[in-house]
Design an enzyme around this catalytic site. Structure first.
Site, mmCIF file in Angstrom:
data_model
loop_
_atom_site.group_PDB
_atom_site.id
_atom_site.type_symbol
_atom_site.label_atom_id
_atom_site.label_comp_id
_atom_site.label_asym_id
_atom_site.label_seq_id
_atom_site.Cartn_x
_atom_site.Cartn_y
_atom_site.Cartn_z
ATOM 1 N N SER A 105 43.237 31.138 -51.492
ATOM 2 C CA SER A 105 42.349 30.134 -50.904
ATOM 3 C C SER A 105 43.081 28.802 -50.755
ATOM 4 O O SER A 105 43.659 28.291 -51.727
ATOM 5 C CB SER A 105 41.124 29.972 -51.807
ATOM 6 O OG SER A 105 40.231 29.030 -51.268
ATOM 7 N N ALA A 106 43.032 28.227 -49.540
ATOM 8 C CA ALA A 106 43.850 27.049 -49.223
ATOM 9 C C ALA A 106 43.522 25.822 -50.066
ATOM 10 O O ALA A 106 44.411 25.040 -50.397
ATOM 11 C CB ALA A 106 43.693 26.699 -47.740
ATOM 12 N N HIS A 107 42.237 25.648 -50.427
ATOM 13 C CA HIS A 107 41.901 24.375 -51.081
ATOM 14 C C HIS A 107 42.425 24.288 -52.515
ATOM 15 O O HIS A 107 42.309 23.245 -53.166
ATOM 16 C CB HIS A 107 40.399 24.077 -50.997
ATOM 17 C CG HIS A 107 39.501 24.824 -51.928
ATOM 18 N ND1 HIS A 107 39.036 24.260 -53.088
ATOM 19 C CD2 HIS A 107 38.966 26.064 -51.857
ATOM 20 C CE1 HIS A 107 38.229 25.130 -53.690
ATOM 21 N NE2 HIS A 107 38.170 26.229 -52.972
ATOM 22 N N CYS A 141 26.672 24.528 -65.559
ATOM 23 C CA CYS A 141 25.359 23.974 -65.877
ATOM 24 C C CYS A 141 24.379 24.512 -64.852
ATOM 25 O O CYS A 141 24.383 24.096 -63.704
ATOM 26 C CB CYS A 141 25.407 22.459 -65.811
ATOM 27 S SG CYS A 141 23.917 21.708 -66.433
ATOM 28 N N GLY A 158 37.984 31.868 -51.008
ATOM 29 C CA GLY A 158 38.347 32.859 -52.013
ATOM 30 C C GLY A 158 37.163 33.761 -52.330
ATOM 31 O O GLY A 158 37.318 34.966 -52.568
ATOM 32 N N THR A 159 35.977 33.195 -52.320
ATOM 33 C CA THR A 159 34.768 33.972 -52.615
ATOM 34 C C THR A 159 34.600 35.087 -51.589
ATOM 35 O O THR A 159 34.330 36.241 -51.944
ATOM 36 C CB THR A 159 33.540 33.035 -52.607
ATOM 37 O OG1 THR A 159 33.749 32.030 -53.595
ATOM 38 C CG2 THR A 159 32.262 33.795 -52.904
ATOM 39 N N THR A 169 34.488 33.707 -34.852
ATOM 40 C CA THR A 169 35.491 32.789 -34.290
ATOM 41 C C THR A 169 36.213 32.055 -35.409
ATOM 42 O O THR A 169 35.577 31.465 -36.287
ATOM 43 C CB THR A 169 34.801 31.794 -33.338
ATOM 44 O OG1 THR A 169 34.159 32.549 -32.314
ATOM 45 C CG2 THR A 169 35.800 30.824 -32.714
HETATM 46 C C1 LIG Z 1 39.984 32.457 -59.613
HETATM 47 C C2 LIG Z 1 39.101 32.039 -58.484
HETATM 48 N N1 LIG Z 1 38.641 32.957 -57.642
HETATM 49 C C3 LIG Z 1 37.858 32.632 -56.606
HETATM 50 C C4 LIG Z 1 37.472 31.342 -56.381
HETATM 51 C C5 LIG Z 1 36.601 31.027 -55.223
HETATM 52 O O1 LIG Z 1 37.339 30.426 -54.187
HETATM 53 P P1 LIG Z 1 36.632 29.533 -53.069
HETATM 54 O O2 LIG Z 1 36.216 28.265 -53.733
HETATM 55 O O3 LIG Z 1 37.684 29.335 -52.027
HETATM 56 O O4 LIG Z 1 35.467 30.312 -52.557
HETATM 57 C C6 LIG Z 1 37.927 30.329 -57.245
HETATM 58 C C7 LIG Z 1 37.501 28.929 -57.067
HETATM 59 O O5 LIG Z 1 37.247 28.208 -58.007
HETATM 60 C C8 LIG Z 1 38.764 30.698 -58.320
HETATM 61 O O6 LIG Z 1 39.225 29.785 -59.182
#
Ligand SMILES: Cc1ncc(COP(=O)(O)O)c(C=O)c1O
Length: 392
Positions: free
Chosen positions: A199-201, A325, A70-71, A237
């Site tokens: 994001s899959a996780h 933290c 997601g980042t 890749t």
């Molecule tokens: C709202 C939001 N955006 C982005 C992210 C980042 O995703 P990733 O952990 O897959 O990089 C998170 C993860 O906690 C999230 O909650």
């Protein structure tokens, strides 16, 4: 019995996802760019997953670009749109005050490079008022980035309305839907956005597998330069096993979306009612209804959330605080601060986030344990009464 109530941080993999990852690791090891049989098998696995991810958000598979998280998706959306629009003279970016760090810190980095950035506020319930966005968007605005669901309090933003406002001034609209995809129905066309991160996780898939949905025709500068992977939009890749796992997770989420949402809402409400009833000075943070069904953020008056988190962990219950933290200092949640909460309340708040394997028994155990721990911690921090001397 260990209880995991931290699904917004990450989720355990669903059994079918584990199988898919193992199978792809074993037999789809080829490089998806290779023309031979092994490459084509890997490519077929990627295509299959792409269809499943696209279906989950009602997009087209050709609009899905795989990323590492997601980042990365957020960075790609914001930096890619900013760079693509730079020649047009648009130098203004807007996000909300409650975005994830992946968005906020990308904004800070671009601000250091001369971009003009604005943050649209939220109200006391954690919702953006579309009128406040309207006041900020101008013909100079390149991009508006507002999250779909918030990771700390779960509130859902009126993205369709916000997109319409951004588009009226010709800005590109991005939404970070990392916390909504797989939890509630997400339809990219109904939201009216141009870019959407997932994001899959966060929906029982593997870590390091994610996507940016890019509406056809949206101008975006690639962030990774290299080969022609992902239609030249993201070089490198592809991680076939993780992405194959994301595909299975997407199908699973789509097939259970309504049932799971109802089940989790019932569990979450049971948890909230139980805690609020049993603990004096406990209060729910954020809008009650406009929320993803699995998330509950509760403040406990006169209790340090970090202490309660540790006490719960000792009881085998995993939750989290909104605080980060960093280098030994506790930073109060920027989300709760943006909602106008006192520093006490921001430091007294815990997030409980439920998911696929959460049960009623677990909820009841948490309801049984929390009141006693809160009472104990309150007694520990109570200022001792000055003892009267027996001899006057
Ligand atoms: C709202 C939001 N955006 C982005 C992210 C980042 O995703 P990733 O952990 O897959 O990089 C998170 C993860 O906690 C999230 O909650």
């Amino acid at each position: 019995m260990r209880i995991y109530f931290d699904y917004n941080a990450t989720t355990p993999l669903a059994p079918d996802v584990i199988e898919a990852v193992i199978e792809a690791t074993r037999s789809q090891f080829g490089n998806a760019s290779s023309v031979h049989h092994f490459g084509q098998r890997a490519k077929a696995a990627l295509d299959d997953a792409r269809s499943a991810v696209a279906a989950l958000i009602h997009g087209d598979p050709s609009e899905i670009v795989y990323t590492s998280g997601g980042t990365e998706s957020d960075n790609f959306a914001i930096r890619g749109a900013a760079e693509a629009l730079e020649p047009s003279g648009r130098r203004h970016l807007i996000a909300s005050t409650i975005e994830h760090e992946a968005v906020l810190n990308t904004f800070k980095a671009l601000a250091r490079r001369g971009w003009h950035t604005s943050l649209v506020p939220v109200d006391q319930t954690g919702i953006v008022d579309p009128e406040r966005l309207r006041e900020l968007v101008t013909k100079d605005t390149a991009l508006v980035s507002i999250m779909h669901a918030n990771n700390e309090i779960g509130t859902i933003q009126p993205i369709a309305q916000l997109s319409a406002i951004a588009h009226q001034q010709g800005a590109v609209m991005h939404t970070d839907a990392v916390q909504s995809v797989g939890k509630i129905p997400v339809d990219v066309r109904a939201l009216g956005v141009d870019l959407l991160s997932l994001s899959a996780h966060k929906f029982n898939g593997p870590k390091g597998a994610a996507a940016l949905w890019i509406k056809r025709g949206t101008r975006l500068q690639p962030m990774m330069t290299g080969g022609k992977h992902e239609r030249s939009r993201r070089a490198g890749t592809e991680n076939v096993p993780a992405l194959a796992g994301m595909g299975v997770a997407a199908r699973l989420a789509a097939s259970k979306l309504e049932i799971e949402a109802g089940r989790l809402r019932a569990l979450r409400d049971r948890l909230e009612d139980g805690i609020v009833r049993a603990v004096p000075g406990a209060a729910i943070n954020g809008a009650r209804d406009l929320r993803v069904p699995n998330t509950s953020n509760i403040s406990f008056d006169r209790v340090e959330a970090e202490s309660l988190l540790i006490a719960l962990d000792l009881e085998g219950i995993a939750v989290s605080t909104g605080s980060a933290c960093s280098s030994g200092t506790l930073e109060p949640s920027h989300v709760l601060r943006a909602m106008g909460f006192s520093s006490h309340r921001t430091q007294n708040s815990l997030r409980f986030s439920l998911g696929l394997f959460s049960t009623e028994q677990e909820v009841d155990r948490v309801i049984a344990v929390v009141p006693g721990l809160v009472e104990k911690l309150r007694n520990l921090t109570r200022t001792p009464k000055v003892q009267k001397s027996a001899v006057s």
